[in-house]
Motif scaffolding. Structure first.
Motif, PDB file in Angstrom:
ATOM      1  N   GLY A 383       0.795  -1.222   0.000  1.00  0.00           N
ATOM      2  CA  GLY A 383       0.000   0.000   0.000  1.00  0.00           C
ATOM      3  C   GLY A 383       0.822   1.264   0.000  1.00  0.00           C
ATOM      4  N   MET A 384       2.150   1.146  -0.071  1.00  0.00           N
ATOM      5  CA  MET A 384       2.996   2.331  -0.097  1.00  0.00           C
ATOM      6  C   MET A 384       2.863   3.071  -1.442  1.00  0.00           C
ATOM      7  SD  MET A 384       6.425   1.000   1.813  1.00  0.00           S
ATOM      8  CE  MET A 384       6.366   0.405   3.474  1.00  0.00           C
ATOM      9  N   ASN A 385       3.056   4.362  -1.390  1.00  0.00           N
ATOM     10  CA  ASN A 385       2.853   5.228  -2.563  1.00  0.00           C
ATOM     11  C   ASN A 385       4.128   5.301  -3.411  1.00  0.00           C
ATOM     12  OD1 ASN A 385       1.659   6.957  -4.349  1.00  0.00           O
ATOM     13  ND2 ASN A 385       1.826   8.764  -3.031  1.00  0.00           N
ATOM     14  N   PHE A 386       4.466   4.206  -4.109  1.00  0.00           N
ATOM     15  CA  PHE A 386       5.573   4.199  -5.100  1.00  0.00           C
ATOM     16  C   PHE A 386       5.251   3.124  -6.118  1.00  0.00           C
ATOM     17  CE2 PHE A 386       6.824   1.522  -1.559  1.00  0.00           C
ATOM     18  CZ  PHE A 386       7.157   0.348  -2.180  1.00  0.00           C
ATOM     19  N   GLU A 387       5.897   3.319  -7.280  1.00  0.00           N
ATOM     20  CA  GLU A 387       5.628   2.436  -8.407  1.00  0.00           C
ATOM     21  C   GLU A 387       6.418   1.153  -8.286  1.00  0.00           C
ATOM     22  OE1 GLU A 387       3.521   2.749 -10.831  1.00  0.00           O
ATOM     23  OE2 GLU A 387       2.791   4.715 -10.185  1.00  0.00           O
ATOM     24  N   VAL A 388       5.702   0.005  -8.493  1.00  0.00           N
ATOM     25  CA  VAL A 388       6.334  -1.319  -8.458  1.00  0.00           C
ATOM     26  C   VAL A 388       5.902  -2.046  -9.714  1.00  0.00           C
ATOM     27  CG1 VAL A 388       6.564  -3.475  -7.184  1.00  0.00           C
ATOM     28  CG2 VAL A 388       6.260  -1.337  -5.941  1.00  0.00           C
ATOM     29  N   ASP A 389       6.894  -2.710 -10.380  1.00  0.00           N
ATOM     30  CA  ASP A 389       6.581  -3.437 -11.618  1.00  0.00           C
ATOM     31  C   ASP A 389       5.615  -4.592 -11.383  1.00  0.00           C
ATOM     32  OD1 ASP A 389       8.268  -1.726 -12.922  1.00  0.00           O
ATOM     33  OD2 ASP A 389      10.006  -3.091 -12.782  1.00  0.00           O
ATOM     34  N   LEU A 390       5.557  -5.087 -10.129  1.00  0.00           N
ATOM     35  CA  LEU A 390       4.677  -6.212  -9.827  1.00  0.00           C
ATOM     36  C   LEU A 390       3.200  -5.839 -10.003  1.00  0.00           C
ATOM     37  CD1 LEU A 390       4.555  -9.142  -8.789  1.00  0.00           C
ATOM     38  CD2 LEU A 390       4.458  -8.238  -6.460  1.00  0.00           C
ATOM     39  N   PHE A 391       2.927  -4.543  -9.939  1.00  0.00           N
ATOM     40  CA  PHE A 391       1.531  -4.136 -10.100  1.00  0.00           C
ATOM     41  C   PHE A 391       1.026  -4.351 -11.538  1.00  0.00           C
ATOM     42  CE2 PHE A 391       2.110  -0.788  -6.513  1.00  0.00           C
ATOM     43  CZ  PHE A 391       2.062  -1.808  -5.560  1.00  0.00           C
ATOM     44  N   VAL A 393       1.956  -6.938 -13.461  1.00  0.00           N
ATOM     45  CA  VAL A 393       1.950  -8.373 -13.789  1.00  0.00           C
ATOM     46  C   VAL A 393       0.525  -8.882 -13.657  1.00  0.00           C
ATOM     47  CG1 VAL A 393       2.830 -10.635 -13.173  1.00  0.00           C
ATOM     48  CG2 VAL A 393       4.328  -8.634 -13.042  1.00  0.00           C
ATOM     49  N   PRO A 394       0.034  -9.630 -14.679  1.00  0.00           N
ATOM     50  CA  PRO A 394      -1.318 -10.187 -14.578  1.00  0.00           C
ATOM     51  C   PRO A 394      -1.421 -11.190 -13.408  1.00  0.00           C
ATOM     52  CG  PRO A 394      -0.560 -10.239 -16.857  1.00  0.00           C
ATOM     53  CD  PRO A 394       0.645  -9.897 -16.024  1.00  0.00           C
ATOM     54  N   HIS A 395      -2.536 -11.199 -12.744  1.00  0.00           N
ATOM     55  CA  HIS A 395      -2.823 -12.111 -11.605  1.00  0.00           C
ATOM     56  C   HIS A 395      -1.827 -11.951 -10.449  1.00  0.00           C
ATOM     57  CE1 HIS A 395      -5.704 -14.044 -14.289  1.00  0.00           C
ATOM     58  NE2 HIS A 395      -4.723 -14.260 -15.173  1.00  0.00           N
ATOM     59  N   ALA A 396      -1.183 -10.816 -10.368  1.00  0.00           N
ATOM     60  CA  ALA A 396      -0.210 -10.600  -9.276  1.00  0.00           C
ATOM     61  C   ALA A 396      -0.931 -10.536  -7.919  1.00  0.00           C
ATOM     62  CB  ALA A 396       0.577  -9.321  -9.533  1.00  0.00           C
TER      63      ALA A 396
END
Length: 427
Positions: A383-391, A393-396
């Motif tokens: 829930g932290m306010n930064f960009e993550v590539d995992l977001f 990914v489908p079905h992550a």
């Protein structure tokens, strides 16, 4: 004026009391089933100190009963009783059960029966304050008098009157205590069984009151048992209670003394006209003095030789019979107390078991809370306010939930295995 030895042992008869009191005689209701009830004024004594008490007098020879009012000083003088013995019968004081053997009387305080027994009569206190209940005490006294009269009428053995009266008092006390024990048992066992199935504040309070009654009743039964046992262990006390035999021997001794005195007087009178010789025997007055001294020494040694002269087997067998009865009552109360203690132990075990179950549940709840907290940690990280590539990914999200749930389940199982290994949980 000299009194006859027998009259000194007895309260005055109704005829003597009527002659002494004259117009002061008052009618009173008769108790039991004997002679007419007459209130007598013993020696015309006025009310002093402790005042008068209402008694029921039962005559040993006829079994007749009458209601009398006797003052404490009159009893003290008539029966040679100390004030502490009469205080033992005073309804204003609370004294435990006691049986006291004295020179001329036996003082009994056995539950609701408080009486003074002599060789020729029994005086039963009928004060309404005795035992705390007027009607119950009056009924107990009435039954005692009726039973004593019945046994005097149907007497087939040579048992002395004082033993018959004592036996009736012991029987009344033992029966009363046993009836109370049976009543207590009838109330106790269903209540204790109910308590084992349903532990509630109401049932616990009822058991508490029941246990208080049991303790009080056990003390009273134990006191009666101790009194009987103490009498059985002391031959001297049992010998003191042979009032009829002591009275017979005392009368025989007094008759011998009077005979010796008459012989001495006759010898002294005949020696007045006889010539006096300087070498004759000692004077008659000196012989009379020696004879009277010898008679007095025999009379004084009579009391000290009581315990060795009397055969106490008869009284010992009587006391032993009621000792067995009161001991059986005490054993019933002891069994009831043990049953209460066992019930309390069972309840404590139940409460400990419930307490242990609560602790186990609390431990499981704490472990589950720890596992659930793992989801909170994962949620906080993502829930932290930064960009993550995992977001992207489908079905992550589904994979994250599955992996977190599996990890939490594994951790929870590890805790359960550890608790069972350390025996925190039953196997």
């Amino acid at each position: 004026m000299d009194h006859d030895p027998k009259e000194r042992l007895l309260l005055p008869s109704r005829a003597a009391a009527a002659a002494a009191n004259g117009p002061h005689r008052r009618a009173a209701p008769a108790a039991g089933g004997g002679g007419g009830g007459v209130a007598i004024d013993v020696h015309g004594l006025k009310r002093r100190g402790g005042g008068r008490r209402s008694w029921v007098r039962v005559d040993a020879a006829t079994g007749a009963s009458e209601a009398v009012e006797v003052a404490k000083p009159a009893l003290m003088r008539r029966l040679d009783l100390p004030a502490r013995d009469l205080r033992l019968l005073d309804p204003l004081f609370v004294y435990p059960s006691a049986i006291l053997g004295r020179e001329r009387a036996v003082v009994c305080n056995l539950e609701r029966i408080r009486c003074i027994i002599t060789a020729d009569e029994a005086l039963i206190l009928r004060d309404p304050d005795v035992g705390g209940g007027g009607a119950e005490t009056e009924e107990a006294v009435r039954r005692y008098v009726a039973e004593l009269q019945r046994r005097l009428v149907d007497r087939a053995d040579d048992l002395p009157f004082e033993f018959i009266a004592l036996e009736v008092a012991l029987e009344a006390a033992c029966s009363f205590l046993d009836a109370q024990a049976v009543e207590l048992e009838a109330d106790a066992y269903p209540l204790l069984d109910e308590l084992t199935t349903k532990i509630s504040t109401l049932n616990l309070e009822r058991v508490r009151r029941l246990k208080s009654k049991l303790v009080a009743l056990t003390r009273r039964v134990q006191k009666v048992r101790d009194e009987i046992e103490q009498l059985m262990d002391d031959d001297g006390d049992m010998a003191e209670m042979y009032l009829t035999e002591k009275k017979r021997r005392m009368e025989a001794s007094l008759l011998e003394e009077q005979a010796l005195q008459g012989m001495g007087n006759s010898g002294f009178g005949s020696s007045v006209s006889a010539p006096v010789s300087p070498v004759s025997s000692p004077p008659a007055s000196r012989r009379l003095e020696k004879e009277l001294s010898f008679a007095r020494s025999r009379h004084d040694s009579f009391k000290s030789a009581d315990s060795s002269q009397y055969s106490i087997e008869e009284l010992e067998m009587l006391l032993e019979a009621y000792f067995v009865v009161i001991d059986y009552t005490l054993s019933k109360l002891t069994s009831l107390k043990e049953y209460i203690d066992d019930t309390e132990d069972f309840i404590n075990i139940q409460l400990d078991n419930v307490r242990n179950q609560l602790i186990q549940f609390e431990l499981l709840l704490t472990t589950a809370t720890f596992v659930v907290a793992i989801f909170g940690v994962v949620s906080g990280v993502f829930g932290m306010n930064f960009e993550v590539d995992l977001f992207n990914v489908p079905h992550a999200f589904e994979w994250t939930l599955a992996i977190t749930g599996v990890c939490g389940l594994v951790i929870f199982c590890c805790f359960i295995w550890y608790f069972k290994k350390r025996r925190f949980f039953p196997l």
